[in-house]
Design a protein around this motif. Structure first.
Motif, PDB file in Angstrom:
ATOM      1  N   CYS A 141       0.857  -1.191   0.000  1.00 24.06           N
ATOM      2  CA  CYS A 141       0.000   0.000   0.000  1.00 24.06           C
ATOM      3  C   CYS A 141       0.889   1.236   0.000  1.00 24.06           C
ATOM      4  O   CYS A 141       2.064   1.148   0.328  1.00 24.06           O
ATOM      5  N   PHE A 154       2.503  -7.830   4.952  1.00 29.14           N
ATOM      6  CA  PHE A 154       3.541  -6.789   4.848  1.00 29.14           C
ATOM      7  C   PHE A 154       4.756  -7.114   5.696  1.00 29.14           C
ATOM      8  O   PHE A 154       5.855  -6.714   5.390  1.00 29.14           O
ATOM      9  N   GLY A 188      -3.622  -5.921   0.299  1.00 27.84           N
ATOM     10  CA  GLY A 188      -2.884  -4.738  -0.136  1.00 27.84           C
ATOM     11  C   GLY A 188      -3.761  -3.724  -0.839  1.00 27.84           C
ATOM     12  O   GLY A 188      -4.889  -3.500  -0.475  1.00 27.84           O
ATOM     13  N   LYS A 221      -7.123   2.112  -1.132  1.00 27.55           N
ATOM     14  CA  LYS A 221      -7.019   3.268  -0.236  1.00 27.55           C
ATOM     15  C   LYS A 221      -6.211   4.399  -0.882  1.00 27.55           C
ATOM     16  O   LYS A 221      -5.806   5.345  -0.217  1.00 27.55           O
TER      17      LYS A 221
HETATM   18  S1  SF4 Z   1      -6.173  -1.558   5.680  1.00 20.00           S
HETATM   19 FE1  SF4 Z   1      -5.973  -1.597   3.445  1.00 20.00          FE
HETATM   20  S2  SF4 Z   1      -4.863   0.300   2.969  1.00 20.00           S
HETATM   21 FE2  SF4 Z   1      -4.606  -0.048   5.135  1.00 20.00          FE
HETATM   22  S3  SF4 Z   1      -2.655  -1.135   5.249  1.00 20.00           S
HETATM   23 FE3  SF4 Z   1      -4.279  -2.672   5.188  1.00 20.00          FE
HETATM   24  S4  SF4 Z   1      -4.523  -3.250   3.063  1.00 20.00           S
HETATM   25 FE4  SF4 Z   1      -3.348  -1.332   3.133  1.00 20.00          FE
END
Ligand code: SF4
Ligand SMILES: *Cc1c(COP(=O)(O)O)cnc(C)c1O
Length: 424
Positions: A141, A154, A188, A221
């Motif tokens: 992201c 991640f 992601g 996002k």
């Molecule tokens: S909630 Fe969505 S935008 Fe936020 S870190 Fe996780 S995957 Fe990425």
């Protein structure tokens, strides 16, 4: 605007960081070893109000906070850092703690379908009509949310890799399952990927000519974390053209935009990005979890939904925080979630009441808390499936014993029955 990311290694280069005390910086270093941490120049310079950073929702959304770890976990990492322990030892301790933070909630890893005996690890197919696709190039992201339930991806501990790039298998699966109408690109953040790659996926889908496919959705996002994706990025115009290509073909294109706070809607660039997307014929729907310290404020939700509608977006979901990561820090009780949703909902007109919630994405499905009431002298929660593994469950009210401490579906006990319908 050129994208610049800051991570645990580089965040001290952010010049506003000088406003933090040494202790506050140390807290970020400790917690950032365990929870995902990445911000960028847009979030830092345009979204966070550094005059009030300690309570700023976007600061809390992106910068690790001391209380996001338990005291015991915090002290374990802090001690190693103070002792200047080898990097490897810190990494091992951090991974152990991550394993204690329920990295795979709600049976996510069990929704992997098969096709002719092959496990399709980049696909999830849980609800009849919608299939999820995790393209390999969209598994990061532009910044990370401190509450993210996808954090095992991640931090690199998820053995089971979700991602895949085999669009052929996606196409085959879509053809083999004519009940699927919606293909949802997710991550992601799939809009991290270059337009060229996204376009390749879309072209392959068009070429395959799948009559059951009616809607392409993109969960992203980027409008919150990097709206330049739709304005000045070098392949932004090309991306908008691909969007247009999708809608020109008569398909619905729905951008499922993730916004957590009205402050993400305040910049000129996000307004411009929304306009550019809408010009392509795409529709933007919005969703967010409800989180303590971040957005547990009914008036803010009402203002946020109104502002989204003003900008041309459609409020879609309010979620309840999953049981993962910094859960204790962010948790809102089901009772409070219900009241916050309702108090926001009654303040807005019908054009905002497209929003549904508060909803738990639990193993059997998306469960909405539709009320707290009394039947035959017993106080109860009234629940309803918005989505379910079994379509028979959708839309039928069912009941749980009232419990002011309950945070999630599995904290609840059935009322007027021995079992919930999905347990039979
Ligand atoms: S909630 Fe969505 S935008 Fe936020 S870190 Fe996780 S995957 Fe990425
Ligand atoms: C939310 C969700 C969907 C989409 O549900 P809609 O109510 O159609 O938006 C699809 N698959 C999974 C696994 C989901 O959690």
């Amino acid at each position: 605007m050129n994208y610049r990311a800051y991570t645990l290694k580089t965040f001290k280069n952010i010049h506003q960081i000088k406003r933090l005390s040494e202790e506050q910086i140390f807290d970020i270093e400790v917690v950032g070893e365990v929870l995902p941490f990445k911000v960028n120049n847009y979030v830092v310079n345009e979204l966070i109000d550094w005059d009030h950073f300690e309570t700023d929702p976007i600061f809390i959304l992106t910068f690790p906070q001391k209380d996001m770890l338990s005291k015991e976990h915090y002290n374990r990492i802090a001690k190693l850092i103070r002792e200047e322990a080898p990097k490897r030892d810190i990494a091992i301790a951090a991974n152990q703690i991550r394993m204690e933070l329920n990295p795979n909630p709600a049976g996510q890893v069990y929704n992997v379908p098969e096709l002719n005996g092959t496990k399709l690890v980049g696909i999830q197919h849980k609800y009849n009509e919608t299939m999820l696709f995790f393209p390999t190039q969209g598994q990061t992201c532009h910044a990370y949310c401190t509450f993210c339930f996808r954090w095992p991806q991640f931090t690199g501990i998820n053995e089971l890799k979700f991602a895949m790039n085999q669009i052929e298998l996606v196409i085959e699966y879509l053809k083999a399952n004519p009940q699927i109408t919606d293909l949802l690109f997710t991550g992601g953040d799939p809009m991290v990927m270059k337009t060229k790659i996204f376009e390749r996926y879309i072209d392959a889908i068009f070429e395959a000519d799948i009559p059951n496919l009616r809607t392409i959705r993109i969960g992203t996002k980027t409008l919150g974390y990097w709206p330049y994706r739709y304005t000045t990025d070098e392949d932004a115009q090309q991306l908008l053209k691909v969007f247009e290509k999708i809608t020109d073909r008569g398909l619905n294109l729905s951008i499922m935009a993730h916004f957590n706070h009205i402050n993400e809607l305040k910049t000129d660039v996000v307004a411009e990005a929304v306009k550019n997307i809408r010009k392509t014929g795409a529709v933007i729907r919005t969703q967010s979890p409800l989180m303590k310290h971040l957005n547990d404020d009914a008036d803010m939700w009402a203002r946020m939904w109104r502002k989204q509608v003003d900008m041309g977006m459609i409020p879609y979901y309010m979620f309840i925080a999953r049981d993962t990561g910094a859960r204790e820090y962010f948790a809102v009780s089901l009772e409070d979630a219900y009241h916050i949703f309702r108090e926001a909902y009654i303040q807005v007109s019908g054009v905002c009441r497209t929003v549904r919630g508060p909803s738990m994405s639990a193993d059997p499905g998306k469960v909405q808390i539709s009320g707290i009431t009394e039947i035959n002298g017993e106080k109860i929660f009234v629940l309803k499936f918005i989505q379910a593994r079994n379509t028979d469950w959708v839309g039928k009210p069912f009941f749980a014993k009232y419990d002011p401490k309950a945070l999630w579906l599995d904290d609840l006990k059935p009322a007027f029955a021995d079992k919930f319908m999905y347990e039979e």
